[in-house]
Design a protein around this motif. Structure first.
Motif, PDB file in Angstrom:
ATOM      1  N   CYS A  70       4.114   3.737  -3.037  1.00 49.92           N
ATOM      2  CA  CYS A  70       3.932   2.393  -2.480  1.00 49.92           C
ATOM      3  C   CYS A  70       4.328   2.415  -1.016  1.00 49.92           C
ATOM      4  N   ARG A  71       3.451   1.922  -0.181  1.00 47.47           N
ATOM      5  CA  ARG A  71       3.713   1.959   1.258  1.00 47.47           C
ATOM      6  C   ARG A  71       4.157   0.618   1.805  1.00 47.47           C
ATOM      7  N   CYS A  72       4.376  -0.338   0.943  1.00 44.61           N
ATOM      8  CA  CYS A  72       4.750  -1.667   1.424  1.00 44.61           C
ATOM      9  C   CYS A  72       6.189  -1.682   1.944  1.00 44.61           C
ATOM     10  N   TYR A  93       6.670  -7.849  -7.172  1.00 44.33           N
ATOM     11  CA  TYR A  93       5.769  -7.010  -6.380  1.00 44.33           C
ATOM     12  C   TYR A  93       4.309  -7.414  -6.622  1.00 44.33           C
ATOM     13  N   THR A  96       0.055  -4.515  -4.427  1.00 47.04           N
ATOM     14  CA  THR A  96      -0.788  -4.043  -3.334  1.00 47.04           C
ATOM     15  C   THR A  96      -1.191  -2.566  -3.481  1.00 47.04           C
ATOM     16  N   CYS A  97      -0.246  -1.709  -3.800  1.00 44.63           N
ATOM     17  CA  CYS A  97      -0.517  -0.266  -3.856  1.00 44.63           C
ATOM     18  C   CYS A  97      -0.776   0.233  -5.275  1.00 44.63           C
TER      19      CYS A  97
HETATM   20 ZN    ZN Z   1       2.967  -1.187  -1.947  1.00 47.22          ZN
END
Ligand code: ZN
Length: 257
Positions: A70-72, A93, A96-97
């Motif tokens: 996860c890059r958030c 969460y 998104t990823c």
């Molecule tokens: Zn993410």
């Protein structure tokens, strides 16, 4: 009883803090059968010395498709439109990823090697978060030894949670499960602020096929204004109370109602 020092957060942990904790707990009257000061068959008892165990489990979770990179940033998650929050006010969460269900394995194996936690040094940053994918809509249950039947819905009461942080440290959730299983802990006693975490941890136990202990969630200690104590309330730390000449019996009487 086991004393384990949870010292994974390098920014907040120093060896002198664990020495002081051990001293304070002994003064308060606690005794343990295994711990960093006296050893034991299932050590080491400092989490900072158990990294290889967390990595082994992280690898199993990755290979099993239970987790994804996860890059958030924290800000991304907090800024997500109308992100609902769980009971501890942690934003759920938004996913998104999260790879689509069918491609979990593929998405994970496509992650570049440099994004994997480093085996060699705790100081090497992997630069990426790894999240556990919760089974959306599943009702999780356990019987708390004090509070009785507990249930929470995955995806609603708690969302995909961190198992490895981008500063290359395993999350609390992963580390305690791995340690409790390896140390053959049969009963976990902790504050009721961690009730929701128990659902997350149950998912890790299940994914790693580990034996689940029993849980007892104790009421939180509160101050005179009925606010729960936080680490910032240094004036009510054991160390400070002790310095003021207050005896352990009095602390038990005052705070452990
Ligand atoms: Zn993410």
């Amino acid at each position: 009883m086991i004393l384990r020092i949870e010292d994974l957060d390098e920014a907040r942990c120093r060896p002198e803090f664990s020495v002081a904790s051990i001293e304070d707990l002994k003064w308060f009257g606690l005794r343990w059968d295994e711990g960093p000061d006296i050893g034991g068959p299932l050590g080491p008892y400092d989490q900072s010395k158990r990294r290889h165990l967390y990595l082994d489990s992280w690898e199993k979770l990755r290979d099993g498709g239970f987790i994804y990179p996860c890059r958030c940033s924290r800000r991304d998650i907090e800024g997500a439109a109308l992100a609902p929050h769980d009971e501890t006010d942690e934003p759920i969460y938004p996913g998104t990823c999260r790879p689509p269900n069918s491609s979990v394995g593929a998405a994970v194996s496509a992650a570049e090697p440099k994004t994997l936690p480093s085996r060699t040094s705790a100081a090497t940053t992997s630069g990426i978060n790894w999240r556990f994918r919760v089974p959306e809509g599943e009702e999780m249950r356990f019987v708390d030894l004090r509070l009785g039947q507990q249930s929470g819905e995955a995806g609603k009461d708690f969302g995909d949670f961190l198992v490895w942080r981008k500063d290359d440290v395993p999350s609390y959730q992963l580390a305690v499960v791995v340690d409790d299983a390896a140390m053959r802990v049969s009963e976990v006693v902790r504050g009721e602020d961690l009730l929701t975490s128990t659902f997350r941890q149950l998912l890790i136990y299940r994914a790693l096929n580990l034996k689940v202990p029993e849980f007892y969630h104790a009421p939180l200690i509160r101050d005179d204004q009925d606010r729960r104590l936080a680490k910032r309330d240094a004036s009510l730390s054991l160390r400070e109370l002790r310095r003021k000449g207050i005896q352990p019996e009095e602390i038990r009487r005052r705070f452990l109602r």
